[in-house]
Motif scaffolding. Sequence first.
Motif, PDB file in Angstrom:
ATOM      1  N   VAL A 251      30.739 -43.653 -36.118  1.00 60.22           N
ATOM      2  CA  VAL A 251      30.754 -42.894 -37.382  1.00 60.22           C
ATOM      3  C   VAL A 251      31.111 -41.430 -37.136  1.00 60.22           C
ATOM      4  N   ASN A 252      30.616 -40.892 -36.002  1.00 56.60           N
ATOM      5  CA  ASN A 252      30.912 -39.512 -35.635  1.00 56.60           C
ATOM      6  C   ASN A 252      32.414 -39.269 -35.546  1.00 56.60           C
ATOM      7  N   SER A 253      33.154 -40.270 -35.056  1.00 56.51           N
ATOM      8  CA  SER A 253      34.610 -40.128 -34.949  1.00 56.51           C
ATOM      9  C   SER A 253      35.283 -40.328 -36.298  1.00 56.51           C
TER      10      SER A 253
ATOM     11  N   PRO B  40      38.572 -37.081 -31.447  1.00 52.34           N
ATOM     12  CA  PRO B  40      37.390 -36.349 -31.927  1.00 52.34           C
ATOM     13  C   PRO B  40      36.278 -36.401 -30.882  1.00 52.34           C
ATOM     14  N   ILE B  41      35.045 -36.039 -31.243  1.00 49.51           N
ATOM     15  CA  ILE B  41      33.929 -36.131 -30.301  1.00 49.51           C
ATOM     16  C   ILE B  41      33.508 -37.587 -30.222  1.00 49.51           C
ATOM     17  N   ASP B  42      34.339 -38.340 -29.530  1.00 52.20           N
ATOM     18  CA  ASP B  42      34.199 -39.788 -29.470  1.00 52.20           C
ATOM     19  C   ASP B  42      33.606 -40.179 -28.115  1.00 52.20           C
ATOM     20  N   ASN B  43      32.478 -40.872 -28.140  1.00 56.27           N
ATOM     21  CA  ASN B  43      31.789 -41.203 -26.886  1.00 56.27           C
ATOM     22  C   ASN B  43      32.584 -42.152 -26.009  1.00 56.27           C
ATOM     23  N   THR B  44      33.320 -43.051 -26.637  1.00 54.47           N
ATOM     24  CA  THR B  44      34.082 -44.039 -25.866  1.00 54.47           C
ATOM     25  C   THR B  44      35.244 -43.363 -25.143  1.00 54.47           C
TER      26      THR B  44
ATOM     27  N   ILE C 279      20.118 -39.481 -28.019  1.00 57.57           N
ATOM     28  CA  ILE C 279      21.333 -38.703 -27.738  1.00 57.57           C
ATOM     29  C   ILE C 279      22.550 -39.506 -28.164  1.00 57.57           C
ATOM     30  N   THR C 280      23.293 -39.016 -29.114  1.00 61.05           N
ATOM     31  CA  THR C 280      24.477 -39.571 -29.797  1.00 61.05           C
ATOM     32  C   THR C 280      24.122 -40.285 -31.111  1.00 61.05           C
ATOM     33  N   THR C 281      25.146 -40.457 -31.907  1.00 60.68           N
ATOM     34  CA  THR C 281      24.999 -41.124 -33.208  1.00 60.68           C
ATOM     35  C   THR C 281      24.528 -42.573 -33.055  1.00 60.68           C
ATOM     36  N   PRO C 282      25.214 -43.400 -32.247  1.00 59.23           N
ATOM     37  CA  PRO C 282      24.763 -44.800 -32.162  1.00 59.23           C
ATOM     38  C   PRO C 282      23.313 -44.915 -31.658  1.00 59.23           C
TER      39      PRO C 282
ATOM     40  N   PRO D  18      29.934 -36.451 -19.133  1.00 55.84           N
ATOM     41  CA  PRO D  18      29.430 -35.120 -18.764  1.00 55.84           C
ATOM     42  C   PRO D  18      28.725 -34.382 -19.900  1.00 55.84           C
ATOM     43  N   SER D  19      29.249 -34.499 -21.122  1.00 59.15           N
ATOM     44  CA  SER D  19      28.659 -33.748 -22.225  1.00 59.15           C
ATOM     45  C   SER D  19      27.236 -34.225 -22.526  1.00 59.15           C
ATOM     46  N   LEU D  20      27.044 -35.533 -22.553  1.00 58.52           N
ATOM     47  CA  LEU D  20      25.719 -36.083 -22.871  1.00 58.52           C
ATOM     48  C   LEU D  20      24.720 -35.774 -21.759  1.00 58.52           C
TER      49      LEU D  20
ATOM     50  N   SER E 203      23.100 -31.202 -34.802  1.00 50.91           N
ATOM     51  CA  SER E 203      24.429 -31.761 -35.084  1.00 50.91           C
ATOM     52  C   SER E 203      25.498 -30.960 -34.357  1.00 50.91           C
ATOM     53  N   ASP E 204      26.522 -31.654 -33.886  1.00 51.22           N
ATOM     54  CA  ASP E 204      27.645 -30.973 -33.221  1.00 51.22           C
ATOM     55  C   ASP E 204      28.911 -31.090 -34.078  1.00 51.22           C
ATOM     56  N   ARG E 205      28.713 -31.018 -35.359  1.00 41.38           N
ATOM     57  CA  ARG E 205      29.831 -31.072 -36.313  1.00 41.38           C
ATOM     58  C   ARG E 205      30.925 -30.102 -35.874  1.00 41.38           C
TER      59      ARG E 205
ATOM     60  N   ASN F 288      28.952 -25.221 -27.919  1.00 38.31           N
ATOM     61  CA  ASN F 288      28.402 -25.133 -26.576  1.00 38.31           C
ATOM     62  C   ASN F 288      27.245 -26.133 -26.456  1.00 38.31           C
ATOM     63  N   TYR F 289      27.436 -27.151 -25.611  1.00 40.24           N
ATOM     64  CA  TYR F 289      26.435 -28.221 -25.524  1.00 40.24           C
ATOM     65  C   TYR F 289      25.204 -27.839 -24.705  1.00 40.24           C
ATOM     66  N   THR F 290      25.314 -26.779 -23.914  1.00 46.61           N
ATOM     67  CA  THR F 290      24.132 -26.282 -23.207  1.00 46.61           C
ATOM     68  C   THR F 290      23.151 -25.723 -24.236  1.00 46.61           C
TER      69      THR F 290
ATOM     70  N   ALA G 210      20.098 -35.786 -30.874  1.00 50.55           N
ATOM     71  CA  ALA G 210      20.887 -34.714 -30.272  1.00 50.55           C
ATOM     72  C   ALA G 210      22.359 -34.995 -30.477  1.00 50.55           C
ATOM     73  N   ALA G 211      23.095 -33.998 -30.973  1.00 54.57           N
ATOM     74  CA  ALA G 211      24.558 -34.064 -31.074  1.00 54.57           C
ATOM     75  C   ALA G 211      25.075 -35.172 -31.980  1.00 54.57           C
ATOM     76  N   VAL G 212      24.434 -35.358 -33.113  1.00 58.04           N
ATOM     77  CA  VAL G 212      24.975 -36.306 -34.091  1.00 58.04           C
ATOM     78  C   VAL G 212      25.963 -35.539 -34.970  1.00 58.04           C
ATOM     79  N   THR G 213      27.217 -35.947 -34.923  1.00 55.20           N
ATOM     80  CA  THR G 213      28.270 -35.192 -35.595  1.00 55.20           C
ATOM     81  C   THR G 213      28.053 -35.116 -37.105  1.00 55.20           C
ATOM     82  N   ASP G 214      27.763 -36.242 -37.716  1.00 51.06           N
ATOM     83  CA  ASP G 214      27.616 -36.267 -39.175  1.00 51.06           C
ATOM     84  C   ASP G 214      26.377 -37.096 -39.561  1.00 51.06           C
TER      85      ASP G 214
ATOM     86  N   GLY H  26      37.796 -33.006 -28.932  1.00 48.35           N
ATOM     87  CA  GLY H  26      36.678 -32.471 -29.706  1.00 48.35           C
ATOM     88  C   GLY H  26      35.622 -31.712 -28.929  1.00 48.35           C
ATOM     89  N   ALA H  27      35.661 -31.785 -27.590  1.00 46.20           N
ATOM     90  CA  ALA H  27      34.559 -31.167 -26.843  1.00 46.20           C
ATOM     91  C   ALA H  27      35.044 -30.532 -25.544  1.00 46.20           C
ATOM     92  N   ASP H  28      34.324 -29.499 -25.111  1.00 46.21           N
ATOM     93  CA  ASP H  28      34.666 -28.781 -23.876  1.00 46.21           C
ATOM     94  C   ASP H  28      34.758 -29.712 -22.662  1.00 46.21           C
TER      95      ASP H  28
HETATM   96  N1  TRP Z   1      28.796 -36.112 -31.263  1.00 48.79           N
HETATM   97  C1  TRP Z   1      28.722 -37.372 -30.602  1.00 48.79           C
HETATM   98  C2  TRP Z   1      28.000 -38.367 -31.522  1.00 48.79           C
HETATM   99  O1  TRP Z   1      27.691 -38.045 -32.629  1.00 48.79           O
HETATM  100  C3  TRP Z   1      28.029 -37.266 -29.280  1.00 48.79           C
HETATM  101  C4  TRP Z   1      28.675 -36.297 -28.341  1.00 48.79           C
HETATM  102  C5  TRP Z   1      28.111 -35.151 -27.886  1.00 48.79           C
HETATM  103  C6  TRP Z   1      29.954 -36.364 -27.752  1.00 48.79           C
HETATM  104  N2  TRP Z   1      28.960 -34.493 -27.050  1.00 48.79           N
HETATM  105  C7  TRP Z   1      30.091 -35.213 -26.946  1.00 48.79           C
HETATM  106  C8  TRP Z   1      31.017 -37.264 -27.825  1.00 48.79           C
HETATM  107  C9  TRP Z   1      31.259 -34.963 -26.224  1.00 48.79           C
HETATM  108  C10 TRP Z   1      32.158 -37.002 -27.092  1.00 48.79           C
HETATM  109  C11 TRP Z   1      32.282 -35.857 -26.300  1.00 48.79           C
HETATM  110  O2  TRP Z   1      27.729 -39.464 -31.137  1.00 48.79           O
END
Ligand code: TRP
Length: 337
Positions: A186-188, A234-238, A110-113, A54-56, A155-157, A276-278, A130-134, A260-262
Amino acid sequence: MKKSKKRMAMLLAAMFAVTALMLGLAGCGSDKDKGEADGKKPLKVGIVQLVEHPSLDTIRENIVAELEAEGFKDGDTITINYQNAQNEMNNLKTICQSLVADKSDVIVAITTPAAQAAFSETKDIPIIFAAVTDPVAAELVSDLNAPGGNITGTSDRVSAAKIMDLALQITPDIKTIGALYNSSEVNSQSVVADLKDYAQQKGLTVREAAVTNANEIQQAAQSLAGKCDAAFSPIDNTVASAMSVASSEFIKAKIPFYVGADSMVKDGGLATFGINYTVLGAETGKMVGAVLNGEKTEAMPVKLMEDMDTYVNGKTAAAIGVTIPLNVSEMATDLGA
Ligand code: TRP
């Protein structure tokens, strides 16, 4: 005398005409470029997304909406080629190769990987992530303020410390925290490293359950539930892509699950303090728009998100017998409706 004056005038006129012609030609060239940007030949926007969760999806929808608001409409001034890798690294590589071969004018990752895969395929085509944590740990940029290459973005640090401060307000008796995450993201890794620092300062223990894909989540969550007082992802995609599996295991075991995320709270996690991912999607869209308008990624700093909010899931709280303290619930958004 009169004759030579006339000749001089003719010569000047001729020189003027030649100059005007040259200027005119140059002007014509830039008109043509503008014409292309204006829609005769749509600019190509390639979007690569790691997985669906949903977040992506929120991020991508808001990138596209922002572009449209700026006059970059799909099928009109731009052509969007959106590809999803279904969490397969091989797919990521093929998708990025095809977006490069297709001569995309900009690649949105969209995402780190996804950003890492795109960056390893091109050092020329501009990439907006978009939304690369680190982004530094992911080796995409060496300085957030001066990216210097063909890649930059949002970044969504998040702060593991702030999420855990919230956790200790809601469930103060935590001694052992179980960390559930994909060790190859890596983000996690970055956020879990912060979690360990925090735990050390507070005299808490961290137990880790690292997975390599979504199929391992149920078992990992189950075994972790027996060894911790609270779980953390954490904000882990898996984990986010299999969030209902993870959260139902922790709910069954009555373990508070901080995330890590709403969107992960909405999918059954207990609480987070996150971005806020919006808004992040819209900010990413602005950066993509800037590139389409000719701005260079080299000089565009990575954008960090400022507004953070507290999110809780009242339904999960009730299911595990936790009462959200009033000072928390007063400022939190309840996503457990
Ligand atoms: N920050 C994650 C990354 O760097 C991507 C991501 C965005 C995410 N929103 C999320 C992961 C919500 C998990 C939940 O790849």
